[in-house]
Design a protein around this motif. Structure first.
Motif, short mmCIF file in Angstrom:
data_model
loop_
_atom_site.label_atom_id
_atom_site.label_comp_id
_atom_site.label_asym_id
_atom_site.label_seq_id
_atom_site.Cartn_x
_atom_site.Cartn_y
_atom_site.Cartn_z
N MET A 54 39.80 48.04 44.36
CA MET A 54 39.83 46.59 44.18
C MET A 54 38.62 46.07 43.42
O MET A 54 37.51 46.57 43.57
CB MET A 54 39.89 45.89 45.54
N THR A 55 38.87 45.05 42.61
CA THR A 55 37.82 44.32 41.90
C THR A 55 38.05 42.84 42.18
O THR A 55 39.17 42.41 42.52
CB THR A 55 37.89 44.55 40.38
N ALA A 56 37.01 42.04 42.00
CA ALA A 56 37.15 40.59 42.19
C ALA A 56 38.19 40.04 41.20
O ALA A 56 39.03 39.21 41.60
CB ALA A 56 35.81 39.90 42.00
N ASP A 57 38.16 40.50 39.96
CA ASP A 57 39.13 40.02 38.96
C ASP A 57 40.56 40.33 39.39
O ASP A 57 41.44 39.47 39.28
CB ASP A 57 38.86 40.66 37.60
N PHE A 58 40.80 41.56 39.85
CA PHE A 58 42.16 41.90 40.25
C PHE A 58 42.59 41.10 41.48
O PHE A 58 43.73 40.63 41.54
CB PHE A 58 42.34 43.40 40.52
N LEU A 59 41.71 40.95 42.46
CA LEU A 59 42.07 40.20 43.67
C LEU A 59 42.42 38.76 43.32
O LEU A 59 43.38 38.20 43.87
CB LEU A 59 40.95 40.28 44.71
N GLU A 60 41.69 38.15 42.40
CA GLU A 60 42.01 36.80 41.93
C GLU A 60 43.35 36.79 41.20
O GLU A 60 44.17 35.88 41.41
CB GLU A 60 40.91 36.27 41.02
N PHE A 61 43.57 37.78 40.36
CA PHE A 61 44.83 37.89 39.63
C PHE A 61 46.00 38.01 40.61
O PHE A 61 47.00 37.30 40.47
CB PHE A 61 44.79 39.10 38.69
N SER A 62 45.87 38.88 41.59
CA SER A 62 46.94 39.09 42.55
C SER A 62 47.23 37.80 43.32
O SER A 62 48.39 37.42 43.53
CB SER A 62 46.58 40.22 43.52
N GLN A 63 46.18 37.11 43.72
CA GLN A 63 46.37 35.85 44.44
C GLN A 63 47.09 34.83 43.55
O GLN A 63 47.97 34.11 44.02
CB GLN A 63 45.03 35.30 44.92
N SER A 64 46.75 34.79 42.26
CA SER A 64 47.40 33.85 41.34
C SER A 64 48.88 34.16 41.17
O SER A 64 49.65 33.30 40.74
CB SER A 64 46.70 33.86 39.98
N ARG A 65 49.27 35.38 41.50
CA ARG A 65 50.67 35.79 41.42
C ARG A 65 51.39 35.69 42.77
O ARG A 65 52.49 36.18 42.93
CB ARG A 65 50.79 37.23 40.89
N GLY A 66 50.70 35.08 43.75
CA GLY A 66 51.33 34.85 45.05
C GLY A 66 51.12 35.93 46.08
O GLY A 66 51.75 35.91 47.13
N ASN A 67 50.24 36.89 45.79
CA ASN A 67 49.97 37.96 46.75
C ASN A 67 48.47 37.99 47.06
O ASN A 67 47.70 38.64 46.37
CB ASN A 67 50.43 39.32 46.20
#
Length: 132
Positions: A54-67
């Motif tokens: 996990m990276t901060a960028d990916f976690l933000e991306f995933s959250q922006s996609r509803g997960n």
């Protein structure tokens, strides 16, 4: 059977190199079956097969996609993820993040070969942490 874990097959699950699948993470405990490995079976429609860091960028991306993978949900035994944690991701979400330029690094020896039904090995190798 093909060793994918379906139908009660007891043979080892296989990684993208055709070798026995290695552990992705025991802390936090990950995997479709929550045994630390990115094992899969016929019920895993999301193909939780990519062992990702996990990276901060990916976690933000995933959250922006509803997960939202960052928020703990103790009622489900989910601790919430932080940068540096390893987690078995859905192959399609990893590919989506890769196309958006924010895919997390991957551990190929712990990534199930069924991920290759969705993501090309060449793409995964661009983010591999375990290639010499």
């Amino acid at each position: 059977m093909d060793g994918s874990g379906s139908g009660g097959d007891q043979r080892p699950q296989i990684n993208v190199f055709g070798e026995p699948l290695e552990t992705c993470s025991a802390d936090p405990l990950t995997g479709w079956t929550r045994n630390g490995c990115c094992e899969t079976d016929a019920q895993d429609h999301g193909s939780h097969t990519v062992c990702a860091v996990m990276t901060a960028d990916f976690l933000e991306f995933s959250q922006s996609r509803g997960n939202d993978l960052s928020t703990p949900h103790p009622e489900y035994g989910f601790p919430g993820l932080k940068p540096g944690d390893r987690w078995c991701l859905c192959a399609a979400r990893w590919l989506e993040a890769w196309r958006a330029g924010c895919a997390p690094r991957v551990r190929l020896k712990a990534t199930h070969r069924r991920a290759l039904e969705i993501v090309e090995l060449a793409a995964l190798k661009t983010h591999a942490i375990d290639l010499a």
